[in-house]
Scaffold this motif. Structure first.
Motif, PDB file in Angstrom:
ATOM      1  N   UNK A 202       0.831  -1.208   0.000  1.00 52.63           N
ATOM      2  CA  UNK A 202       0.000   0.000   0.000  1.00 52.63           C
ATOM      3  C   UNK A 202       0.868   1.261   0.000  1.00 52.63           C
ATOM      4  N   UNK A 203       1.913   1.248   0.806  1.00 59.70           N
ATOM      5  CA  UNK A 203       2.798   2.414   0.880  1.00 59.70           C
ATOM      6  C   UNK A 203       3.572   2.604  -0.424  1.00 59.70           C
ATOM      7  N   UNK A 204       3.976   1.508  -1.039  1.00 59.09           N
ATOM      8  CA  UNK A 204       4.690   1.600  -2.312  1.00 59.09           C
ATOM      9  C   UNK A 204       3.791   2.206  -3.390  1.00 59.09           C
ATOM     10  N   UNK A 205       2.539   1.789  -3.419  1.00 58.09           N
ATOM     11  CA  UNK A 205       1.594   2.323  -4.396  1.00 58.09           C
ATOM     12  C   UNK A 205       1.396   3.819  -4.195  1.00 58.09           C
ATOM     13  N   UNK A 206       1.285   4.233  -2.943  1.00 56.09           N
ATOM     14  CA  UNK A 206       1.138   5.655  -2.647  1.00 56.09           C
ATOM     15  C   UNK A 206       2.380   6.438  -3.072  1.00 56.09           C
ATOM     16  N   UNK A 207       3.550   5.842  -2.872  1.00 56.37           N
ATOM     17  CA  UNK A 207       4.800   6.496  -3.275  1.00 56.37           C
ATOM     18  C   UNK A 207       4.865   6.669  -4.792  1.00 56.37           C
TER      19      UNK A 207
ATOM     20  N   UNK B  68      10.326  11.593 -17.904  1.00 60.42           N
ATOM     21  CA  UNK B  68       9.568  11.795 -16.669  1.00 60.42           C
ATOM     22  C   UNK B  68       9.543  10.516 -15.837  1.00 60.42           C
ATOM     23  N   UNK B  69       9.386   9.387 -16.519  1.00 59.30           N
ATOM     24  CA  UNK B  69       9.409   8.106 -15.812  1.00 59.30           C
ATOM     25  C   UNK B  69      10.768   7.871 -15.164  1.00 59.30           C
ATOM     26  N   UNK B  70      11.832   8.165 -15.894  1.00 65.04           N
ATOM     27  CA  UNK B  70      13.183   7.960 -15.358  1.00 65.04           C
ATOM     28  C   UNK B  70      13.401   8.793 -14.103  1.00 65.04           C
ATOM     29  N   UNK B  71      13.020  10.051 -14.181  1.00 64.82           N
ATOM     30  CA  UNK B  71      13.180  10.944 -13.026  1.00 64.82           C
ATOM     31  C   UNK B  71      12.299  10.487 -11.867  1.00 64.82           C
TER      32      UNK B  71
ATOM     33  N   UNK C 151       5.028  10.279  -6.933  1.00 65.09           N
ATOM     34  CA  UNK C 151       6.127  10.597  -7.849  1.00 65.09           C
ATOM     35  C   UNK C 151       5.662  10.721  -9.302  1.00 65.09           C
ATOM     36  N   UNK C 152       4.363  10.621  -9.514  1.00 66.25           N
ATOM     37  CA  UNK C 152       3.837  10.771 -10.864  1.00 66.25           C
ATOM     38  C   UNK C 152       4.018   9.554 -11.740  1.00 66.25           C
ATOM     39  N   UNK C 153       4.285   8.403 -11.129  1.00 66.43           N
ATOM     40  CA  UNK C 153       4.423   7.160 -11.895  1.00 66.43           C
ATOM     41  C   UNK C 153       3.046   6.512 -11.983  1.00 66.43           C
ATOM     42  N   UNK C 154       2.529   6.276 -13.188  1.00 68.36           N
ATOM     43  CA  UNK C 154       1.186   5.702 -13.323  1.00 68.36           C
ATOM     44  C   UNK C 154       1.056   4.368 -12.597  1.00 68.36           C
ATOM     45  N   UNK C 155      -0.098   4.156 -11.955  1.00 72.86           N
ATOM     46  CA  UNK C 155      -0.352   2.901 -11.239  1.00 72.86           C
ATOM     47  C   UNK C 155      -1.606   2.217 -11.769  1.00 72.86           C
ATOM     48  N   UNK C 156      -2.064   2.632 -12.934  1.00 72.96           N
ATOM     49  CA  UNK C 156      -3.257   2.051 -13.526  1.00 72.96           C
ATOM     50  C   UNK C 156      -3.157   2.096 -15.038  1.00 72.96           C
ATOM     51  N   UNK C 157      -4.291   2.014 -15.714  1.00 72.76           N
ATOM     52  CA  UNK C 157      -4.286   2.059 -17.182  1.00 72.76           C
ATOM     53  C   UNK C 157      -3.619   3.327 -17.709  1.00 72.76           C
ATOM     54  N   UNK C 158      -2.945   3.190 -18.836  1.00 75.03           N
ATOM     55  CA  UNK C 158      -2.236   4.309 -19.451  1.00 75.03           C
ATOM     56  C   UNK C 158      -2.888   4.612 -20.793  1.00 75.03           C
TER      57      UNK C 158
END
Length: 203
Positions: free
Chosen positions: A64-69, A88-91, A73-80
């Motif tokens: 849960x904490x990893x998903x929130x992190x 942006x992903x690298x950063x 950080x702007x990393x998508x966690x669902x459909x793209x």
């Protein structure tokens, strides 16, 4: 096991994470969790009766904490819906790893300890399922970016990033890499992840 509130669940599992990071899995007992959380004796065993239940709760909290992190950080966690911005992903991933080496270091140590515990205790193997979501999301991102064989390469990408994190935490990278929490560390991690993403997208 009795029903627990989100606040009580967080208090118990955060205490357990701190214990694992400090003492390893041998330090994880219901009594120690109660003491670390500042709760009456017997609280942890009332909510999480067995050690297996305690370990599974810790892994659920870590996930849960990893998903929130990732979201922070702007990393998508669902459909793209559109091809992701690779820079942006690298950063974003670099900042996330740097966080997990500094403020989140205890969580990172606890995560690896739980995974090692599962190799010795078959009944705990189901906890590995919590790592599936990260691989699934990597496949989604690579597919949206046009990677060939995104299914396989997504799994390889997560394994490589996890190895990078472990190397900086406990391997030779902890001696040679820039100190975590510095601009140099984030820049170096960004370069490493950029290279991994480019390799994953190569024909």
């Amino acid at each position: 096991m009795v029903t627990t509130s989100p606040e009580r669940f967080a208090a118990l599992t955060d205490a357990a994470i701190a214990l694992i990071a400090e003492l390893g899995m041998r330090g994880l007992t219901h009594r120690a969790v109660d003491a670390r959380a500042g709760l009456p004796a017997g609280t942890a065993s009332a909510y999480l009766r067995t050690r297996k239940a305690l370990v599974e709760a810790v892994v659920r909290r870590l996930a849960d904490l990893d998903t929130a992190d990732l979201a922070a950080r702007g990393v998508p966690t669902g459909p793209v819906g559109a091809p992701p911005d690779l820079e942006q992903l690298s950063v974003g991933f670099a900042g996330l790893l740097d966080d997990w080496l500094t403020a989140g270091r205890a969580r990172t140590l606890a995560r690896y300890a739980c995974l090692l515990e599962a190799t010795h205790h078959p009944e705990l193997r189901p906890i590995l399922a919590y790592g599936v979501a990260m691989r699934t999301q990597a496949r989604v991102l690579l597919a949206a970016a046009g990677a060939p064989d995104a299914e396989r390469r997504g799994s390889h990408l997560v394994a490589a990033v996890d190895g990078l994190l472990f190397d900086r935490l406990a391997g030779a990278g902890s001696l040679a890499a820039p100190p975590p929490g510095t601009p140099e560390s984030r820049a170096d991690l960004t370069a490493a992840i950029r290279g991994l993403l480019r390799a994953a997208l190569a024909d």
